[in-house]
Design an enzyme around this catalytic site. Structure first.
Site, PDB file in Angstrom:
ATOM      1  N   CYS A 205       8.102  41.478 160.798  1.00 39.06           N
ATOM      2  CA  CYS A 205       7.153  40.527 161.371  1.00 39.06           C
ATOM      3  C   CYS A 205       7.713  39.118 161.319  1.00 39.06           C
ATOM      4  O   CYS A 205       7.362  38.273 162.121  1.00 39.06           O
ATOM      5  CB  CYS A 205       5.848  40.569 160.607  1.00 39.06           C
ATOM      6  SG  CYS A 205       5.606  42.134 159.798  1.00 39.06           S
TER       7      CYS A 205
ATOM      8  N   ALA B 122      -3.448  47.716 160.356  1.00 44.81           N
ATOM      9  CA  ALA B 122      -3.703  47.040 159.077  1.00 44.81           C
ATOM     10  C   ALA B 122      -3.923  45.537 159.259  1.00 44.81           C
ATOM     11  O   ALA B 122      -4.652  44.918 158.483  1.00 44.81           O
ATOM     12  CB  ALA B 122      -2.565  47.291 158.102  1.00 44.81           C
TER      13      ALA B 122
END
Ligand SMILES: *Cc1c(COP(=O)(O)O)cnc(C)c1O
Length: 387
Positions: free
Chosen positions: A328, A73
């Site tokens: 992340c 993505a």
């Protein structure tokens, strides 16, 4: 020693064994390059890729030609945003996105800003949803793209895609959505929702890492994209590079399984989430982050008053694998930009826990997690009053 209970299913999910089984032959006997058109090795690989493409297209009500395979993505978001910026810059240089987007959307936008594009970042309401009148007001004659995610990776909030799609179409502006957390979890329909670009990934839906896709609308209207990776002209020129057949097969299988079980699995996950919240909310000073119902079934995100965020994570660690903020950004010490966007104080943004309940979690695990979370919070608060 037991390994901690895995509740970080928004960061990644384990590969379903049926997915792995489907992939294995494509590492072995069927190793061909799907672009090889002169022999059976290539044909086998191409047939497998074609099947996955069809599964993905059907999953979102697109056509197979509209699916462009990427490495995930992050790459799909980059291709969508930079690809549109480069293809439409003569029409305009204004992009609209949202404060709670994934960094794989916000960072490409920020990069484009350094090239002269102008970015409007919409705020969210207390529940994490955008206000559609804010969106309406943000359009300018030079707006070329709106990027709003389908499901948030931290607080699970589901943005109203169909309403956003209708508004974008009215303004004749391309609508991109990052659906990394949404594919296989909620119904997605690029026609009904008037979506022009959609980013997907396999590893949040029990597929392998390193494979994703971008849906690129071909008709009504046809979306132009400037490729961000040049080479052999694969994927109709939009993304060159030899297709990663085993991962593509796994992606297709993962989505196929998720769609077959979507409705019942969502019911089961909602029950587990509600049970977890029922127990945790008995404590004072524990707040739910994000909309109470318009969220992913398996997502519960809480903020805890009167405890230190790092100490809370340490206390939970032996029993459960969870995170605060997103995977992340959990390497950084800054509070989550998503929780800050909800209007939280720094303490509440820090002292947060994201529970991502998934396919392989059981009711017993949720009881154990709830119990340990309660006792950890209580003991941290007690320690605090002692010093
Ligand atoms: C995980 C995630 C991404 C990044 O996907 P990769 O396939 O890991 O590159 C992007 N957006 C959202 C919302 C995500 O949850």
């Amino acid at each position: 020693m037991h390994r901690p209970i895995y509740l970080d299913n928004h960061a990644t999910t384990p590969v379903d064994e049926r997915v792995l089984a489907a992939m294995l032959p494509y590492f072995g006997e069927h190793f061909g390059n799907p672009a090889s058109i002169n022999h059976v090795y290539g044909w086998e690989a191409e047939a497998a890729v074609k099947k996955s493409r069809e599964i993905l297209a059907e999953a979102i009500n697109a056509t197979p030609e509209e699916i462009v395979f990427t490495s995930g993505a992050t790459e799909a978001n980059n291709l969508a945003i930079k690809g549109v910026a480069e293809a439409y810059f003569q029409k305009g240089q204004h992009i609209i996105t949202v404060a709670t987007e994934h960094s794989a959307v916000l960072d490409p936008c920020q990069y484009l800003q350094t090239l002269g594009f102008e970015i409007t970042i919409l705020p969210v309401q207390k529940d994490g949803l955008i206000d559609l009148t804010d969106l309406e007001k943000a359009f300018r004659p030079d707006t070329i793209l709106v990027s709003v995610m389908a499901a948030n990776n931290e607080i699970g909030v589901l943005q109203p895609l169909a309403e956003i799609g209708a508004i974008c179409r009215e303004h004749d502006v391309i609508f991109h959505t990052d659906a990394a957390q949404a594919i296989g979890k909620i119904p997605l329909d690029v026609q009904a929702m008037q979506i022009d670009l959609m980013s997907l990934t396999a590893h949040k839906v029990y597929g392998p890492k390193g494979i994703g896709a971008l849906y690129v609308r071909r008709r009504n209207p046809r979306v132009k994209l400037a490729p961000q990776q040049h080479g052999g002209g694969h994927e109709r020129g939009m993304r060159s590079g030899t297709l990663y057949t085993p991962q593509i097969v796994g992606f297709g299988k993962a989505v196929e399984i998720a769609l077959q079980t979507q409705a019942t699995e969502n019911q089961r996950l909602t029950q587990l989430r509600q049970r977890l919240w029922e127990i945790l909310s008995q404590l004072e000073g524990v707040y739910l982050n994000g909309h109470p119902t318009q969220r992913l079934a398996g997502n519960l995100n809480i903020s805890v008053e009167g405890v230190d965020g790092a100490a809370l994570m340490l206390g939970l660690q032996p029993v459960m694998a969870v995170s605060s903020g997103s995977a992340c950004s959990s390497a950084t010490t800054a509070p989550s930009h998503v929780l800050t966007a909800l209007g939280h104080s720094e303490q509440l943004a820090y002292a947060s826990v994201r529970f991502g309940i998934g396919r392989f979690n059981t009711a017993e695990e949720i009881e154990r997690v709830a119990e340990h979370t309660i006792s950890t919070i209580q003991s941290l608060r007690k320690q605090k009053t002692l010093v």
